[in-house]
Scaffold this motif. Structure first.
Motif, PDB file in Angstrom:
ATOM      1  N   LYS A   1       0.820  -1.182   0.051  1.00 31.09           N
ATOM      2  CA  LYS A   1       0.100  -0.082  -0.097  1.00 31.09           C
ATOM      3  C   LYS A   1       0.927   1.061   0.019  1.00 31.09           C
ATOM      4  O   LYS A   1       0.688   2.146   0.743  1.00 31.09           O
ATOM      5  N   ASP A   2       2.029   1.074  -1.092  1.00 28.18           N
ATOM      6  CA  ASP A   2       2.909   2.503  -0.928  1.00 28.18           C
ATOM      7  C   ASP A   2       2.220   3.653  -1.661  1.00 28.18           C
ATOM      8  O   ASP A   2       2.224   5.011  -1.139  1.00 28.18           O
ATOM      9  N   SER A   3       1.096   3.276  -2.676  1.00 27.99           N
ATOM     10  CA  SER A   3       0.775   4.519  -3.501  1.00 27.99           C
ATOM     11  C   SER A   3      -0.611   4.464  -4.051  1.00 27.99           C
ATOM     12  O   SER A   3      -1.230   3.235  -4.366  1.00 27.99           O
ATOM     13  N   VAL A   4      -1.365   5.607  -4.217  1.00 30.71           N
ATOM     14  CA  VAL A   4      -2.687   5.406  -4.855  1.00 30.71           C
ATOM     15  C   VAL A   4      -2.736   6.604  -5.549  1.00 30.71           C
ATOM     16  O   VAL A   4      -2.482   7.971  -5.209  1.00 30.71           O
ATOM     17  N   VAL A   5      -3.517   6.440  -6.779  1.00 29.30           N
ATOM     18  CA  VAL A   5      -3.920   7.576  -7.620  1.00 29.30           C
ATOM     19  C   VAL A   5      -5.380   7.523  -7.981  1.00 29.30           C
ATOM     20  O   VAL A   5      -5.880   6.616  -8.094  1.00 29.30           O
TER      21      VAL A   5
ATOM     22  N   GLY B   1     -11.214   4.711  11.969  1.00 29.29           N
ATOM     23  CA  GLY B   1      -9.997   5.453  12.169  1.00 29.29           C
ATOM     24  C   GLY B   1      -9.927   6.833  11.375  1.00 29.29           C
ATOM     25  O   GLY B   1      -8.958   7.428  11.031  1.00 29.29           O
ATOM     26  N   THR B   2     -11.171   6.926  10.329  1.00 26.17           N
ATOM     27  CA  THR B   2     -11.238   8.124   9.681  1.00 26.17           C
ATOM     28  C   THR B   2     -12.230   9.058   9.967  1.00 26.17           C
ATOM     29  O   THR B   2     -12.706   9.871   9.508  1.00 26.17           O
TER      30      THR B   2
ATOM     31  N   PHE C   1      -7.902  10.633   4.136  1.00 25.33           N
ATOM     32  CA  PHE C   1      -8.428   9.312   4.117  1.00 25.33           C
ATOM     33  C   PHE C   1      -7.542   8.167   3.586  1.00 25.33           C
ATOM     34  O   PHE C   1      -7.304   7.326   4.392  1.00 25.33           O
ATOM     35  N   TYR C   2      -6.904   8.136   2.566  1.00 22.34           N
ATOM     36  CA  TYR C   2      -5.933   7.067   2.033  1.00 22.34           C
ATOM     37  C   TYR C   2      -4.641   7.277   3.117  1.00 22.34           C
ATOM     38  O   TYR C   2      -4.124   6.094   3.214  1.00 22.34           O
ATOM     39  N   LEU C   3      -4.231   8.216   3.446  1.00 22.16           N
ATOM     40  CA  LEU C   3      -3.162   8.302   4.329  1.00 22.16           C
ATOM     41  C   LEU C   3      -3.316   7.493   5.892  1.00 22.16           C
ATOM     42  O   LEU C   3      -2.708   6.653   6.375  1.00 22.16           O
ATOM     43  N   ALA C   4      -4.685   7.463   6.000  1.00 15.51           N
ATOM     44  CA  ALA C   4      -5.280   6.814   7.422  1.00 15.51           C
ATOM     45  C   ALA C   4      -5.563   5.456   7.409  1.00 15.51           C
ATOM     46  O   ALA C   4      -5.433   4.846   8.304  1.00 15.51           O
ATOM     47  N   ILE C   5      -5.764   4.966   6.103  1.00 15.27           N
ATOM     48  CA  ILE C   5      -5.971   3.587   5.787  1.00 15.27           C
ATOM     49  C   ILE C   5      -4.588   2.977   5.436  1.00 15.27           C
ATOM     50  O   ILE C   5      -4.756   1.785   5.188  1.00 15.27           O
ATOM     51  N   GLY C   6      -3.574   3.520   5.710  1.00 17.77           N
ATOM     52  CA  GLY C   6      -2.396   2.981   5.555  1.00 17.77           C
ATOM     53  C   GLY C   6      -1.399   3.409   4.212  1.00 17.77           C
ATOM     54  O   GLY C   6      -0.412   2.759   3.946  1.00 17.77           O
TER      55      GLY C   6
END
Length: 129
Positions: A20-24, A39-40, A49-54
């Motif tokens: 889960k290194d990166s999301v676009v 956790g959000t 949000f994406y940083l909060a889920i890892g």
């Protein structure tokens, strides 16, 4: 809009990823799902949000630069026209793809953005969204 369905879907799909290194995201999404995923509760943006889920890194691609998006025309090939070759573990199309005239380009770009072993997630409106 990043709604409760998008939040729940993204969180579920994230559990399937080895990395889960990166999301676009195609399109810079307005966040409207605080607390849907544990956790959000205090999250105010899709990036948060994406940083909060890892996820460690988040990027949005849109025609504008609102919410820190990178301005690319998704009707064009990101690889050929912009020389953008970065890949991501999760690639999302949350209500943006249907606004792009060249549907072939949408799917080509998502494919090119997705890392080997990554996941592409499409959440598009249908009747009675």
């Amino acid at each position: 809009m990043f709604n409760p369905l998008a939040a729940a879907s993204a969180a579920t799909v994230a559990t399937l990823l080895k990395r889960k290194d990166s999301v676009v995201e195609l399109g810079n999404q307005t966040f409207d799902a605080p607390g849907v995923v544990p956790g959000t509760e205090h999250v105010k943006t899709t990036r948060e949000f994406y940083l909060a889920i890892g996820f460690k890194d988040y990027l949005a691609i849109d025609l504008n630069t609102k919410m820190d998006a990178v301005a690319f025309d998704l009707n064009k090939s990101l690889r050929r026209d912009y020389h953008f070759t970065r890949t991501f573990d999760l690639v999302t199309n949350n209500g943006t793809g249907e606004h792009i005239f060249d549907q072939r380009a949408v799917f080509e770009n998502m494919h090119d953005l997705c890392a080997v072993g990554g996941i592409m997630l499409h959440i598009l409106p249908t009747q009675r969204w």
